[in-house]
Design a protein around this motif. Sequence first.
Motif, PDB file in Angstrom:
ATOM      1  N   ILE A  40       0.848  -1.188   0.000  1.00 45.76           N
ATOM      2  CA  ILE A  40       0.000   0.000   0.000  1.00 45.76           C
ATOM      3  C   ILE A  40       0.883   1.237   0.000  1.00 45.76           C
ATOM      4  CG2 ILE A  40      -1.712   1.342   1.290  1.00 45.76           C
ATOM      5  CD1 ILE A  40      -2.826  -1.252   2.381  1.00 45.76           C
ATOM      6  N   ASN A  41       0.646   2.125  -0.954  1.00 46.25           N
ATOM      7  CA  ASN A  41       1.380   3.390  -1.065  1.00 46.25           C
ATOM      8  C   ASN A  41       2.890   3.213  -0.973  1.00 46.25           C
ATOM      9  OD1 ASN A  41      -0.998   4.832  -1.387  1.00 46.25           O
ATOM     10  ND2 ASN A  41      -1.246   5.131   0.809  1.00 46.25           N
ATOM     11  N   GLY A  42       3.420   2.225  -1.666  1.00 52.59           N
ATOM     12  CA  GLY A  42       4.854   2.040  -1.749  1.00 52.59           C
ATOM     13  C   GLY A  42       5.496   1.309  -0.583  1.00 52.59           C
ATOM     14  N   SER A  43       4.695   0.772   0.328  1.00 53.32           N
ATOM     15  CA  SER A  43       5.244   0.041   1.476  1.00 53.32           C
ATOM     16  C   SER A  43       4.442  -1.232   1.712  1.00 53.32           C
ATOM     17  CB  SER A  43       5.158   0.889   2.746  1.00 53.32           C
ATOM     18  OG  SER A  43       5.930   2.045   2.625  1.00 53.32           O
ATOM     19  N   ILE A  44       5.124  -2.186   2.303  1.00 53.25           N
ATOM     20  CA  ILE A  44       4.412  -3.395   2.693  1.00 53.25           C
ATOM     21  C   ILE A  44       3.554  -3.066   3.906  1.00 53.25           C
ATOM     22  CG2 ILE A  44       4.640  -5.698   3.688  1.00 53.25           C
ATOM     23  CD1 ILE A  44       7.094  -6.134   2.036  1.00 53.25           C
ATOM     24  N   ILE A  59     -11.991  -8.455  -3.031  1.00 46.73           N
ATOM     25  CA  ILE A  59     -10.802  -7.653  -2.723  1.00 46.73           C
ATOM     26  C   ILE A  59     -10.859  -6.339  -3.497  1.00 46.73           C
ATOM     27  CG2 ILE A  59      -8.285  -7.553  -2.887  1.00 46.73           C
ATOM     28  CD1 ILE A  59      -8.350 -10.661  -2.654  1.00 46.73           C
ATOM     29  N   VAL A  60     -11.227  -6.423  -4.765  1.00 47.95           N
ATOM     30  CA  VAL A  60     -11.318  -5.228  -5.612  1.00 47.95           C
ATOM     31  C   VAL A  60     -12.342  -4.252  -5.047  1.00 47.95           C
ATOM     32  CG1 VAL A  60     -11.953  -4.379  -7.914  1.00 47.95           C
ATOM     33  CG2 VAL A  60     -10.531  -6.428  -7.676  1.00 47.95           C
ATOM     34  N   ASN A  61     -13.505  -4.757  -4.676  1.00 50.76           N
ATOM     35  CA  ASN A  61     -14.550  -3.880  -4.150  1.00 50.76           C
ATOM     36  C   ASN A  61     -14.183  -3.274  -2.806  1.00 50.76           C
ATOM     37  OD1 ASN A  61     -16.124  -4.381  -6.399  1.00 50.76           O
ATOM     38  ND2 ASN A  61     -17.301  -5.990  -5.413  1.00 50.76           N
ATOM     39  N   ALA A  62     -13.432  -4.008  -1.985  1.00 51.80           N
ATOM     40  CA  ALA A  62     -13.070  -3.516  -0.654  1.00 51.80           C
ATOM     41  C   ALA A  62     -11.884  -2.555  -0.684  1.00 51.80           C
ATOM     42  CB  ALA A  62     -12.752  -4.691   0.272  1.00 51.80           C
ATOM     43  N   LEU A  63     -10.886  -2.833  -1.538  1.00 50.83           N
ATOM     44  CA  LEU A  63      -9.634  -2.070  -1.491  1.00 50.83           C
ATOM     45  C   LEU A  63      -9.365  -1.203  -2.713  1.00 50.83           C
ATOM     46  CD1 LEU A  63      -7.278  -4.782   0.035  1.00 50.83           C
ATOM     47  CD2 LEU A  63      -8.441  -2.904   1.214  1.00 50.83           C
ATOM     48  N   ASN A  64     -10.092  -1.428  -3.811  1.00 46.80           N
ATOM     49  CA  ASN A  64      -9.905  -0.665  -5.037  1.00 46.80           C
ATOM     50  C   ASN A  64      -8.431  -0.642  -5.471  1.00 46.80           C
ATOM     51  OD1 ASN A  64     -10.210   2.797  -5.997  1.00 46.80           O
ATOM     52  ND2 ASN A  64     -10.631   1.026  -7.237  1.00 46.80           N
ATOM     53  N   PRO A  65      -7.798  -1.825  -5.605  1.00 41.43           N
ATOM     54  CA  PRO A  65      -6.381  -1.839  -5.984  1.00 41.43           C
ATOM     55  C   PRO A  65      -6.180  -1.546  -7.464  1.00 41.43           C
ATOM     56  CG  PRO A  65      -7.207  -4.059  -5.925  1.00 41.43           C
ATOM     57  CD  PRO A  65      -8.334  -3.168  -5.454  1.00 41.43           C
ATOM     58  N   GLU A  66      -4.997  -1.098  -7.772  1.00 42.50           N
ATOM     59  CA  GLU A  66      -4.625  -0.910  -9.165  1.00 42.50           C
ATOM     60  C   GLU A  66      -4.172  -2.239  -9.768  1.00 42.50           C
ATOM     61  OE1 GLU A  66      -1.606   1.882 -11.826  1.00 42.50           O
ATOM     62  OE2 GLU A  66      -1.764   2.201  -9.668  1.00 42.50           O
ATOM     63  N   TYR A  67      -3.531  -3.070  -8.933  1.00 45.19           N
ATOM     64  CA  TYR A  67      -3.019  -4.362  -9.381  1.00 45.19           C
ATOM     65  C   TYR A  67      -3.422  -5.459  -8.413  1.00 45.19           C
ATOM     66  CZ  TYR A  67       0.160  -1.525 -12.190  1.00 45.19           C
ATOM     67  OH  TYR A  67       0.685  -0.615 -13.065  1.00 45.19           O
ATOM     68  N   LEU A  68      -3.702  -6.629  -8.952  1.00 47.56           N
ATOM     69  CA  LEU A  68      -3.790  -7.861  -8.176  1.00 47.56           C
ATOM     70  C   LEU A  68      -2.670  -8.743  -8.709  1.00 47.56           C
ATOM     71  CD1 LEU A  68      -7.609  -8.730  -8.041  1.00 47.56           C
ATOM     72  CD2 LEU A  68      -6.164  -7.950  -6.172  1.00 47.56           C
TER      73      LEU A  68
END
Length: 163
Positions: free
Chosen positions: A3-7, A85-94
């Motif tokens: 998340i945001n460049g960090s684990i 996961i997509v709906n909860a976190l809105n990630p750019e990548y999985l």
Amino acid sequence: MWINGSIFRGPSFTAGEFGHTTFDVHSKNLCHCGNTGCVETYVSLSSFFGENYSYFMSYLSEKNWRENPEILEYIDLLSRALSNIVNALNPEYLIIGGDLSGLDGEFYEILEEFTKRYSLEHAAKILKVMPSTFITDTYLYGALYAVIEEYLIPRMVRKITKK
């Protein structure tokens, strides 16, 4: 989880264990974590394809794997889990790792297509589903990164700021 460049590990270092979220509250499928109905009891290759999941891996090497209804059913089920996961976190990548690392690129394209189909439109708009760069020894790479992040980088920063 990155998340945001960090684990992001969470306070007890268990963040990102999406395989142990409940997928079916009525399930009798016992997970190795002790709960029933975990995502992992449905979408792990050994759970879905049985003890001998080498069938899955060997079939994916054939050109006509997209015509296999069992593999498409697996992709459909996995994509439904990923859409949570997509709906909860809105990630750019999985980033897909483990036994699913290093498969044919078309596998990830179809998995992305199905995942977007089951996700909220805006949450999946820029989503990319990709294989992990590391196919083997992923735990070793994770441990190495943790040492670098927790020990080496702070020491280097202290040395630089002392000068």
